[in-house]
Design a protein around this motif. Structure first.
Motif, mmCIF file in Angstrom:
data_model
loop_
_atom_site.group_PDB
_atom_site.id
_atom_site.type_symbol
_atom_site.label_atom_id
_atom_site.label_comp_id
_atom_site.label_asym_id
_atom_site.label_seq_id
_atom_site.Cartn_x
_atom_site.Cartn_y
_atom_site.Cartn_z
ATOM 1 N N PRO A 147 4.385 -2.402 12.587
ATOM 2 C CA PRO A 147 3.072 -1.901 12.125
ATOM 3 C C PRO A 147 1.981 -2.954 12.314
ATOM 4 O O PRO A 147 2.224 -4.147 12.112
ATOM 5 C CB PRO A 147 3.298 -1.627 10.632
ATOM 6 C CG PRO A 147 4.770 -1.593 10.446
ATOM 7 C CD PRO A 147 5.361 -2.474 11.495
ATOM 8 N N ARG A 148 0.814 -2.508 12.726
ATOM 9 C CA ARG A 148 -0.338 -3.399 12.800
ATOM 10 C C ARG A 148 -1.006 -3.437 11.428
ATOM 11 O O ARG A 148 -0.699 -2.640 10.552
ATOM 12 C CB ARG A 148 -1.323 -2.904 13.860
ATOM 13 C CG ARG A 148 -0.765 -2.988 15.270
ATOM 14 C CD ARG A 148 -1.646 -2.307 16.284
ATOM 15 N NE ARG A 148 -1.034 -2.315 17.603
ATOM 16 C CZ ARG A 148 -1.289 -1.428 18.553
ATOM 17 N NH1 ARG A 148 -2.147 -0.442 18.312
ATOM 18 N NH2 ARG A 148 -0.696 -1.521 19.722
ATOM 19 N N LYS A 149 -1.927 -4.366 11.280
ATOM 20 C CA LYS A 149 -2.621 -4.506 10.005
ATOM 21 C C LYS A 149 -3.316 -3.197 9.650
ATOM 22 O O LYS A 149 -3.961 -2.572 10.492
ATOM 23 C CB LYS A 149 -3.655 -5.637 10.110
ATOM 24 C CG LYS A 149 -4.343 -5.952 8.798
ATOM 25 C CD LYS A 149 -5.356 -7.078 8.963
ATOM 26 C CE LYS A 149 -6.064 -7.363 7.639
ATOM 27 N NZ LYS A 149 -7.075 -8.442 7.777
ATOM 28 N N ASP A 150 -3.163 -2.765 8.416
ATOM 29 C CA ASP A 150 -3.781 -1.550 7.867
ATOM 30 C C ASP A 150 -3.111 -0.250 8.319
ATOM 31 O O ASP A 150 -3.547 0.820 7.906
ATOM 32 C CB ASP A 150 -5.284 -1.480 8.189
ATOM 33 C CG ASP A 150 -6.063 -2.642 7.586
ATOM 34 O OD1 ASP A 150 -5.643 -3.127 6.505
ATOM 35 O OD2 ASP A 150 -7.062 -3.071 8.185
ATOM 36 N N GLU A 151 -2.099 -0.322 9.171
ATOM 37 C CA GLU A 151 -1.378 0.903 9.551
ATOM 38 C C GLU A 151 -0.432 1.314 8.416
ATOM 39 O O GLU A 151 0.218 0.456 7.806
ATOM 40 C CB GLU A 151 -0.588 0.705 10.841
ATOM 41 C CG GLU A 151 -1.460 0.724 12.080
ATOM 42 C CD GLU A 151 -0.656 0.682 13.359
ATOM 43 O OE1 GLU A 151 -1.117 1.248 14.368
ATOM 44 O OE2 GLU A 151 0.435 0.070 13.362
ATOM 45 N N VAL A 152 -0.385 2.615 8.157
ATOM 46 C CA VAL A 152 0.408 3.143 7.040
ATOM 47 C C VAL A 152 1.577 3.949 7.583
ATOM 48 O O VAL A 152 1.393 4.842 8.425
ATOM 49 C CB VAL A 152 -0.463 4.026 6.123
ATOM 50 C CG1 VAL A 152 0.374 4.608 4.991
ATOM 51 C CG2 VAL A 152 -1.647 3.234 5.584
ATOM 52 N N ASP A 153 2.777 3.647 7.100
ATOM 53 C CA ASP A 153 3.966 4.378 7.511
ATOM 54 C C ASP A 153 3.847 5.843 7.076
ATOM 55 O O ASP A 153 3.531 6.134 5.920
ATOM 56 C CB ASP A 153 5.213 3.750 6.876
ATOM 57 C CG ASP A 153 6.498 4.415 7.350
ATOM 58 O OD1 ASP A 153 6.629 4.655 8.560
ATOM 59 O OD2 ASP A 153 7.363 4.710 6.491
ATOM 60 N N GLY A 154 4.078 6.752 8.011
ATOM 61 C CA GLY A 154 3.987 8.175 7.711
ATOM 62 C C GLY A 154 2.612 8.754 7.955
ATOM 63 O O GLY A 154 2.442 9.976 7.975
#
Length: 209
Positions: free
Chosen positions: A46-53
């Motif tokens: 995940p990159r910064k600020d990316e949210v799983d789902g």
């Protein structure tokens, strides 16, 4: 009255630079829809600020490859050492809820979807002209002239795959293109093959009163 209770899988595809993402975003801005965007699964970090789902479903390479072996992807590809794919189970759940699931993929992915889900609605986005595509790629300013010309050459090959799609939508103006896709979705729900069984069941129920 919506006779077809199951949602549609709407695949937006086409060569790089035709505006698939822009058209998809405009489609979601239209009023009165039951659209949901299909979130991809990936093995990249995940990159910064990316949210799983929300941005992606982030999984390990081992988990992704297990899913491949079990046929749990509508489509998938490997890019720069990472896998990306569309989870079949999540799409099926959303379709069962009556949602229109919108998937934005490259042409190779769209043809994989056709193999797995025959009733998917495949929409091929095209530019109003080859020159318009060239100008769009140049205006992005993210690639060299050599890279742009390579994309144009790839697009020439992909244009010849248009006959494998259900519809062709010209992206001459973004919201016009989105309106056309919205009309396609309404028309698909009204197709006899999708709605006749529900309608006949309804009539049978009235006869039994």
């Amino acid at each position: 009255m919506k006779l077809n209770k199951r949602g549609l899988l709407v695949v937006i595809s086409g060569p790089s630079g035709v505006g698939k993402g822009t058209v998809r975003k405009a489609l979601f801005e239209l009023d009165g829809h039951d659209l949901t965007y299909s979130v991809s699964m990936t093995t990249r970090k995940p990159r910064k600020d990316e949210v799983d789902g929300k941005d992606y479903y982030f999984v390990t390479k081992k988990e992704f490859e297990r899913r491949i072996k079990e046929g749990l992807f509508l489509e998938y590809a490997e890019f720069v050492g990472n896998y990306y794919g569309t989870p079949l189970d999540i799409v099926e759940d959303k379709l069962g809820e009556g949602l229109e699931v919108v998937l934005e993929v490259e042409t190779a992915g769209a043809l994989q979807v056709r193999e797995k889900m025959k009733d998917a609605v495949l929409i091929f986005i095209v530019p109003p002209s080859k020159m318009a595509l060239y100008e769009r790629l140049i205006s992005r300013g993210t690639e060299t002239n050599y890279q742009v010309n390579k994309r144009i050459s790839k697009a020439d090959i992909e244009f010849k795959l248009a006959h494998k799609y259900d519809y062709i939508v010209v992206n001459d103006e973004v919201f016009n293109a989105a309106d056309r896709i919205n009309a396609i979705i309404r028309a698909e729900h009204a197709k006899t093959a999708r709605s006749i069984h529900t309608y006949l069941d309804m009539l049978e129920g009235e006869n039994g009163k």
